[in-house]
Design a protein around this motif. Structure first.
Motif, PDB file in Angstrom:
ATOM      1  N   ARG A 142      -4.723  -5.493  27.445  1.00  0.00           N
ATOM      2  CA  ARG A 142      -3.308  -5.208  27.597  1.00  0.00           C
ATOM      3  C   ARG A 142      -2.670  -4.528  26.392  1.00  0.00           C
ATOM      4  O   ARG A 142      -1.554  -4.036  26.495  1.00  0.00           O
ATOM      5  CB  ARG A 142      -2.546  -6.507  27.890  1.00  0.00           C
ATOM      6  N   ILE A 143      -3.314  -4.532  25.217  1.00  0.00           N
ATOM      7  CA  ILE A 143      -2.707  -3.904  24.045  1.00  0.00           C
ATOM      8  C   ILE A 143      -3.739  -3.123  23.249  1.00  0.00           C
ATOM      9  O   ILE A 143      -4.933  -3.424  23.272  1.00  0.00           O
ATOM     10  CB  ILE A 143      -2.019  -4.927  23.121  1.00  0.00           C
ATOM     11  N   ASP A 144      -3.228  -2.101  22.530  1.00  0.00           N
ATOM     12  CA  ASP A 144      -4.077  -1.229  21.721  1.00  0.00           C
ATOM     13  C   ASP A 144      -3.865  -1.422  20.229  1.00  0.00           C
ATOM     14  O   ASP A 144      -4.724  -1.053  19.430  1.00  0.00           O
ATOM     15  CB  ASP A 144      -3.805   0.238  22.074  1.00  0.00           C
ATOM     16  N   ALA A 145      -2.703  -1.955  19.832  1.00  0.00           N
ATOM     17  CA  ALA A 145      -2.409  -2.152  18.418  1.00  0.00           C
ATOM     18  C   ALA A 145      -1.264  -3.148  18.286  1.00  0.00           C
ATOM     19  O   ALA A 145      -0.526  -3.398  19.233  1.00  0.00           O
ATOM     20  CB  ALA A 145      -2.039  -0.827  17.750  1.00  0.00           C
ATOM     21  N   VAL A 146      -1.136  -3.728  17.085  1.00  0.00           N
ATOM     22  CA  VAL A 146      -0.064  -4.671  16.785  1.00  0.00           C
ATOM     23  C   VAL A 146       0.676  -4.203  15.537  1.00  0.00           C
ATOM     24  O   VAL A 146       0.046  -3.830  14.533  1.00  0.00           O
ATOM     25  CB  VAL A 146      -0.612  -6.095  16.528  1.00  0.00           C
ATOM     26  N   VAL A 147       2.004  -4.217  15.589  1.00  0.00           N
ATOM     27  CA  VAL A 147       2.841  -4.042  14.406  1.00  0.00           C
ATOM     28  C   VAL A 147       3.490  -5.391  14.122  1.00  0.00           C
ATOM     29  O   VAL A 147       4.032  -6.031  15.026  1.00  0.00           O
ATOM     30  CB  VAL A 147       3.922  -2.972  14.623  1.00  0.00           C
ATOM     31  N   PHE A 148       3.443  -5.828  12.875  1.00  0.00           N
ATOM     32  CA  PHE A 148       4.095  -7.078  12.493  1.00  0.00           C
ATOM     33  C   PHE A 148       4.998  -6.836  11.299  1.00  0.00           C
ATOM     34  O   PHE A 148       4.577  -6.258  10.291  1.00  0.00           O
ATOM     35  CB  PHE A 148       3.074  -8.157  12.148  1.00  0.00           C
ATOM     36  N   VAL A 149       6.257  -7.287  11.396  1.00  0.00           N
ATOM     37  CA  VAL A 149       7.219  -7.181  10.307  1.00  0.00           C
ATOM     38  C   VAL A 149       7.606  -8.594   9.894  1.00  0.00           C
ATOM     39  O   VAL A 149       8.115  -9.374  10.703  1.00  0.00           O
ATOM     40  CB  VAL A 149       8.479  -6.405  10.738  1.00  0.00           C
ATOM     41  N   GLY A 150       7.357  -8.950   8.649  1.00  0.00           N
ATOM     42  CA  GLY A 150       7.668 -10.287   8.170  1.00  0.00           C
ATOM     43  C   GLY A 150       7.812 -10.316   6.664  1.00  0.00           C
ATOM     44  O   GLY A 150       7.538  -9.322   5.979  1.00  0.00           O
ATOM     45  N   ASP A 151       8.219 -11.482   6.147  1.00  0.00           N
ATOM     46  CA  ASP A 151       8.442 -11.587   4.707  1.00  0.00           C
ATOM     47  C   ASP A 151       7.689 -12.727   4.035  1.00  0.00           C
ATOM     48  O   ASP A 151       7.623 -12.770   2.812  1.00  0.00           O
ATOM     49  CB  ASP A 151       9.941 -11.712   4.413  1.00  0.00           C
ATOM     50  N   CYS A 152       7.138 -13.661   4.818  1.00  0.00           N
ATOM     51  CA  CYS A 152       6.443 -14.770   4.182  1.00  0.00           C
ATOM     52  C   CYS A 152       5.432 -15.386   5.142  1.00  0.00           C
ATOM     53  O   CYS A 152       5.414 -15.077   6.334  1.00  0.00           O
ATOM     54  CB  CYS A 152       7.425 -15.835   3.691  1.00  0.00           C
ATOM     55  N   CYS A 153       4.594 -16.272   4.600  1.00  0.00           N
ATOM     56  CA  CYS A 153       3.612 -17.004   5.408  1.00  0.00           C
ATOM     57  C   CYS A 153       3.487 -18.404   4.821  1.00  0.00           C
ATOM     58  O   CYS A 153       3.159 -18.556   3.639  1.00  0.00           O
ATOM     59  CB  CYS A 153       2.264 -16.291   5.395  1.00  0.00           C
ATOM     60  N   GLU A 154       3.759 -19.425   5.641  1.00  0.00           N
ATOM     61  CA  GLU A 154       3.756 -20.812   5.191  1.00  0.00           C
ATOM     62  C   GLU A 154       2.586 -21.597   5.780  1.00  0.00           C
ATOM     63  O   GLU A 154       2.624 -22.821   5.830  1.00  0.00           O
ATOM     64  CB  GLU A 154       5.081 -21.470   5.591  1.00  0.00           C
ATOM     65  N   GLU A 155       1.553 -20.894   6.203  1.00  0.00           N
ATOM     66  CA  GLU A 155       0.439 -21.519   6.908  1.00  0.00           C
ATOM     67  C   GLU A 155      -0.828 -21.522   6.069  1.00  0.00           C
ATOM     68  O   GLU A 155      -0.894 -20.886   5.014  1.00  0.00           O
ATOM     69  CB  GLU A 155       0.206 -20.762   8.225  1.00  0.00           C
ATOM     70  N   ASP A 156      -1.845 -22.222   6.543  1.00  0.00           N
ATOM     71  CA  ASP A 156      -3.133 -22.241   5.869  1.00  0.00           C
ATOM     72  C   ASP A 156      -3.740 -20.836   5.917  1.00  0.00           C
ATOM     73  O   ASP A 156      -3.987 -20.295   7.000  1.00  0.00           O
ATOM     74  CB  ASP A 156      -4.064 -23.240   6.565  1.00  0.00           C
ATOM     75  N   ASN A 199       8.904  -9.819  -1.630  1.00  0.00           N
ATOM     76  CA  ASN A 199       7.770  -9.958  -2.545  1.00  0.00           C
ATOM     77  C   ASN A 199       7.204 -11.372  -2.580  1.00  0.00           C
ATOM     78  O   ASN A 199       6.728 -11.830  -3.617  1.00  0.00           O
ATOM     79  CB  ASN A 199       8.210  -9.549  -3.955  1.00  0.00           C
ATOM     80  N   ASP A 200       7.257 -12.075  -1.461  1.00  0.00           N
ATOM     81  CA  ASP A 200       6.680 -13.413  -1.412  1.00  0.00           C
ATOM     82  C   ASP A 200       5.214 -13.367  -1.835  1.00  0.00           C
ATOM     83  O   ASP A 200       4.430 -12.548  -1.337  1.00  0.00           O
ATOM     84  CB  ASP A 200       6.798 -13.978   0.004  1.00  0.00           C
ATOM     85  N   ARG A 201       4.851 -14.249  -2.759  1.00  0.00           N
ATOM     86  CA  ARG A 201       3.515 -14.180  -3.358  1.00  0.00           C
ATOM     87  C   ARG A 201       2.406 -14.474  -2.354  1.00  0.00           C
ATOM     88  O   ARG A 201       1.366 -13.806  -2.338  1.00  0.00           O
ATOM     89  CB  ARG A 201       3.423 -15.133  -4.542  1.00  0.00           C
ATOM     90  N   VAL A 202       2.597 -15.513  -1.523  1.00  0.00           N
ATOM     91  CA  VAL A 202       1.568 -15.849  -0.548  1.00  0.00           C
ATOM     92  C   VAL A 202       1.407 -14.729   0.477  1.00  0.00           C
ATOM     93  O   VAL A 202       0.286 -14.328   0.816  1.00  0.00           O
ATOM     94  CB  VAL A 202       1.906 -17.183   0.157  1.00  0.00           C
ATOM     95  N   ALA A 203       2.537 -14.207   0.955  1.00  0.00           N
ATOM     96  CA  ALA A 203       2.463 -13.108   1.924  1.00  0.00           C
ATOM     97  C   ALA A 203       1.787 -11.883   1.317  1.00  0.00           C
ATOM     98  O   ALA A 203       1.020 -11.188   1.987  1.00  0.00           O
ATOM     99  CB  ALA A 203       3.860 -12.743   2.416  1.00  0.00           C
ATOM    100  N   SER A 204       2.066 -11.637   0.051  1.00  0.00           N
ATOM    101  CA  SER A 204       1.459 -10.482  -0.616  1.00  0.00           C
ATOM    102  C   SER A 204      -0.045 -10.632  -0.747  1.00  0.00           C
ATOM    103  O   SER A 204      -0.757  -9.648  -0.947  1.00  0.00           O
ATOM    104  CB  SER A 204       2.075 -10.298  -2.010  1.00  0.00           C
ATOM    105  N   ARG A 205      -0.525 -11.860  -0.620  1.00  0.00           N
ATOM    106  CA  ARG A 205      -1.970 -12.091  -0.668  1.00  0.00           C
ATOM    107  C   ARG A 205      -2.593 -12.068   0.722  1.00  0.00           C
ATOM    108  O   ARG A 205      -3.637 -11.446   0.933  1.00  0.00           O
ATOM    109  CB  ARG A 205      -2.253 -13.441  -1.344  1.00  0.00           C
TER     110      ARG A 205
END
Length: 234
Positions: free
Chosen positions: A128-142, A167-173
């Motif tokens: 059903r899909i060919d690509a994903v775009v994701f816009v976000g600023d952080c990630c609080e998960e494992d 510039n969230d550090r975890v998201a930047s990683r």
């Protein structure tokens, strides 16, 4: 830590070149044939509220880029609040997508990046899909679990294009790693880079709708910053 080539920031020619160099190496096979299909996913938690309206206005270039290539169907997905994850119907109308985005309001809650990636995998398995775009600023998960989900998408041949706000550090990683594991691409952006970001989204749409050849034509036709995207592909 990822190197500069893998974690470009929108605004410089080297960043733009790096982004589309990664795009140019993607396979061109489409999930279902016909029109390209793109999942446009957004973090709608409270941290995004100050810039939500700005982010909602950057997607129009995707439809412009795809129209000449047979069109692009887009489904909006977002997470927010307490365990809330929603997806819209498919649309090929930029105004309709803008309306759908404009109806969403940010709510406090934890990120659900892993859940989003699992959903994308389900959609890919059903062609059903060919690509994903994701816009976000952080990630609080494992990060290892999120990386596992990204690796599954890599096995399915589904690229994820990550646009990080702030510039969230975890998201930047973790965000560059998601892009690498799925053979997608990654860029940071801010309020000053809206024009560049529109062109990058247009490049993703061109790829989803017509593969690498379409991406090259898009860069040639748009000129300027968009042309920089394809310099290393000539």
């Amino acid at each position: 830590m990822a190197d500069e080539r893998k974690t470009p920031t929108v605004g410089g020619s080297s960043a733009v070149d790096a982004f589309v160099r990664d795009v140019s190496q993607l396979p061109t096979a489409r999930a279902g044939g016909g029109r390209g299909r793109l999942l446009f996913a957004m973090d709608a938690t409270a941290s995004r509220e100050p810039t939500w309206d700005h982010a909602c206005g950057i997607q129009g270039e995707m439809f412009v880029a795809a129209d000449a290539l047979g069109g692009l169907d887009v489904r909006l997905a977002f997470y927010r609040g307490f365990d809330e994850f929603k997806v819209s119907r498919w649309t090929s109308d930029g105004k309709e997508l803008a309306r759908l985005m404009g109806s969403v309001r940010c709510l406090a809650g934890r990120t659900q990046v892993g859940r989003l990636l699992r959903y994308a995998g389900e959609q890919r398995r059903e062609s059903r899909i060919d690509a994903v775009v994701f816009v976000g600023d952080c990630c609080e998960e494992d990060v290892d679990q999120v990386g596992h989900e990204a690796g599954q998408l890599g096995l399915l041949g589904l690229p994820v294009f990550i646009f990080q706000e702030g510039n969230d550090r975890v998201a930047s990683r973790i965000f560059p790693q998601i892009a690498k594991l799925t053979r997608g691409a990654y860029c940071k952006f801010d309020r000053t880079s809206a024009d560049q970001l529109k062109k990058l989204l247009g490049a993703v749409a061109a790829y989803a709708a017509g593969g690498r050849a379409a991406l090259l034509r898009y860069g040639k036709d748009k000129g300027g910053a968009a042309a920089l995207l394809t310099n290393q592909m000539k």
